[in-house]
Design an enzyme around this catalytic site. Structure first.
Site, PDB file in Angstrom:
ATOM      1  NE  ARG A 122      -4.129  -1.878   1.910  1.00 50.19           N
ATOM      2  CZ  ARG A 122      -4.120  -2.886   2.783  1.00 50.19           C
ATOM      3  NH1 ARG A 122      -3.256  -2.905   3.778  1.00 50.19           N
ATOM      4  NH2 ARG A 122      -5.003  -3.847   2.650  1.00 50.19           N
ATOM      5  CE  LYS A 144       0.565  14.120 -14.492  1.00 49.58           C
ATOM      6  NZ  LYS A 144       0.296  14.710 -15.828  1.00 49.58           N
ATOM      7  CD  GLU A 186       8.820  17.355 -21.915  1.00 44.36           C
ATOM      8  OE1 GLU A 186       8.193  18.354 -21.522  1.00 44.36           O
ATOM      9  OE2 GLU A 186       8.256  16.318 -22.311  1.00 44.36           O
ATOM     10  CE  LYS A 228       6.554  17.715 -13.596  1.00 42.38           C
ATOM     11  NZ  LYS A 228       6.660  16.516 -14.371  1.00 42.38           N
ATOM     12  CD  GLU A 238      -2.537  17.028 -15.739  1.00 42.36           C
ATOM     13  OE1 GLU A 238      -1.527  16.395 -15.382  1.00 42.36           O
ATOM     14  OE2 GLU A 238      -2.930  17.104 -16.907  1.00 42.36           O
ATOM     15  NE  ARG A 242       1.680  17.283 -12.726  1.00 45.29           N
ATOM     16  CZ  ARG A 242       2.310  16.463 -11.905  1.00 45.29           C
ATOM     17  NH1 ARG A 242       1.958  16.422 -10.624  1.00 45.29           N
ATOM     18  NH2 ARG A 242       3.278  15.674 -12.325  1.00 45.29           N
ATOM     19  CG  ASN A 246       0.079  17.754 -20.462  1.00 39.26           C
ATOM     20  OD1 ASN A 246       1.168  17.186 -20.284  1.00 39.26           O
ATOM     21  ND2 ASN A 246      -1.039  17.361 -19.872  1.00 39.26           N
ATOM     22  CG  HIS A 249       3.204  17.114 -23.624  1.00 35.36           C
ATOM     23  ND1 HIS A 249       4.004  18.230 -23.738  1.00 35.36           N
ATOM     24  CD2 HIS A 249       3.952  16.207 -22.931  1.00 35.36           C
ATOM     25  CE1 HIS A 249       5.161  18.012 -23.143  1.00 35.36           C
ATOM     26  NE2 HIS A 249       5.163  16.795 -22.644  1.00 35.36           N
ATOM     27  CG  HIS A 253       0.607  12.611 -25.335  1.00 35.39           C
ATOM     28  ND1 HIS A 253      -0.015  13.236 -24.284  1.00 35.39           N
ATOM     29  CD2 HIS A 253       1.884  12.381 -24.921  1.00 35.39           C
ATOM     30  CE1 HIS A 253       0.845  13.382 -23.275  1.00 35.39           C
ATOM     31  NE2 HIS A 253       1.999  12.872 -23.639  1.00 35.39           N
ATOM     32  CG  HIS A 266       7.765  12.207 -24.647  1.00 36.27           C
ATOM     33  ND1 HIS A 266       6.401  12.085 -24.840  1.00 36.27           N
ATOM     34  CD2 HIS A 266       7.937  13.215 -23.750  1.00 36.27           C
ATOM     35  CE1 HIS A 266       5.780  12.980 -24.084  1.00 36.27           C
ATOM     36  NE2 HIS A 266       6.680  13.669 -23.416  1.00 36.27           N
TER      37      HIS A 266
HETATM   38  N1  GLY Z   1       4.839  15.585 -17.531  1.00 38.18           N
HETATM   39  C1  GLY Z   1       3.712  16.344 -17.161  1.00 38.18           C
HETATM   40  C2  GLY Z   1       3.412  16.305 -15.696  1.00 38.18           C
HETATM   41  O1  GLY Z   1       4.202  15.807 -14.914  1.00 38.18           O
HETATM   42  O2  GLY Z   1       2.364  16.758 -15.317  1.00 38.18           O
END
Ligand code: GLY
Length: 369
Positions: A122, A144, A186, A228, A238, A242, A246, A249, A253, A266
């Site tokens: 957990r 993430k 990035e 960031k 997000e 957040r 993107n 992106h 994507h 990427h």
């Molecule tokens: N790579 C985008 C984020 O971490 O929200």
């Protein structure tokens, strides 16, 4: 020199250390953060060969009982199979709730090990020790984590913040130039969403020269992490803001998906996506055309693709609308008003999307290497 930044998230706050030869003091950094006892050091077969022993020795020297485990290099490792292997290794190594994991590698290892840490017993603590530029400036920070399903990337995941990020900039020396440049995409993104001075810095140096300039590289990584960290501090999960991370992106994507994963790195897909987003921004947010031209020149200078790839618009449009369904029909583009200022959740009419796509120049192709 080492630079240190903090991601301020109350009880989930953590430090980011950036500098040369940090892997040699990884164990001491873990101890400083109260991580002791048993640990699982997860890496991929490329990175383990280069840096596994340095990291393991440093952990041993700090009295940490670290077991090394290795997954195959590549996106395919973000899978249930590798996740189960990690759980097995963690159990065999005697990891308990108070133990921790360490992700030593690029974005794949970081996402996979982070998700294993989020779910094992957990949730146990983990350390991000990124070895690619992309991971240092983006994926290792912000919590993430996740794995892929055959149906798509990152469909399974969790927000689970690391307890520490230790980015050893010497590891970038072993990165192929193409991957280094993809990581710079990035950094360009941070220039657009928050700090145009990153453009000035990147414009002055060739990627090859930058790769050798440790001090400047450290500054760039540090500034990217600062931006960031600030966004994540304001919107960890997000809920809204957040999404600015993107920029480029949404289309990026879709391109990765339609071209087939692995055809474009990427960062390369994001570069094309940023040019597209800049052109949409011109149409819908009054973004100056000369800034689109500047973005395009910078991406080319960084050896990144800027023109439309060889994929068909209907396929890309279908991928974009799948994304939209996944977000409950509300996925919007991140568009720029000027360099340094963006808006998220911007709706873009379908005819504008198609027109801008068709105006995006000669198809640019890159075969799978
Ligand atoms: N790579 C985008 C984020 O971490 O929200």
């Amino acid at each position: 020199m080492t630079c240190k930044r903090k991601v301020e998230l109350g009880p989930r706050s953590y430090s980011i250390h950036i500098g040369p030869n940090l892997l040699s003091s990884l164990g001491a950094l873990c101890s400083e953060e109260g991580m002791e006892g048993y640990a699982l050091l997860i890496s991929d077969d490329n990175v383990d060969k280069l840096y596994g022993e340095t990291a393991a020795r440093s952990l041993r020297e700090a009295g940490i009982v670290a077991t090394r485990m290795v997954v195959p290099a590549g996106e395919e490792s973000k899978s249930h199979e590798q996740l189960i292997r990690i759980y097995d290794a963690a159990l065999a190594a005697g990891l308990e709730r108070s133990s921790f994991m360490i992700a030593l590698g690029g974005g794949v290892v970081g996402d996979l090990a982070g998700y294993a840490a989020a779910t094992y017993l957990r949730g146990v603590r983990y350390v991000q020790a990124p070895t690619s530029l992309l991971a240092m400036v983006d994926s290792a920070v912000g919590g993430k984590t996740g794995i892929n399903l055959p149906q798509g990337k990152n469909l399974i995941g969790a927000f689970h913040q690391p307890a520490l990020v230790a980015a050893d900039t010497m590891t970038l020396r072993s990165l192929p130039l193409r991957e280094f440049c993809a990581g710079l995409a990035e950094v360009v993104k941070y220039g657009v969403i928050a700090d145009p001075s990153l453009f000035d810095v990147l414009e002055r140096k060739s990627p090859e020269a930058l790769m050798e300039d440790d001090a400047l590289l450290e500054d760039i990584i540090c500034r990217s992490c600062e931006i960031k960290a600030d966004v994540v501090r304001k919107d960890e999960r997000e809920g809204g803001l957040r999404a600015v991370l993107n920029f480029g992106h949404t289309l990026g994507h879709a391109i990765e998906q339609v071209a087939g994963y692995g055809v474009y790195l990427h960062g390369e897909a994001i570069a094309m996506g940023m040019v597209f987003a800049a052109r949409l921004s011109e149409q819908l947010q009054g973004f100056p055309a000369e800034d689109t031209a500047r973005l395009l020149r910078l991406l080319q200078h960084l050896r990144l693709p800027v023109a439309r790839p060889e994929v068909s618009w209907p396929d890309v449009a279908a991928a974009l609308s799948r994304d939209k369904k996944r977000a409950g029909g509300t996925v919007g583009f991140v568009l720029a008003e000027q360099l340094g200022t963006v808006r998220y959740g911007c709706p873009v009419p379908a005819d504008v999307l198609e027109r801008v796509w068709n105006e995006s120049g000669e198809p640019w192709s890159r075969s799978k290497e």
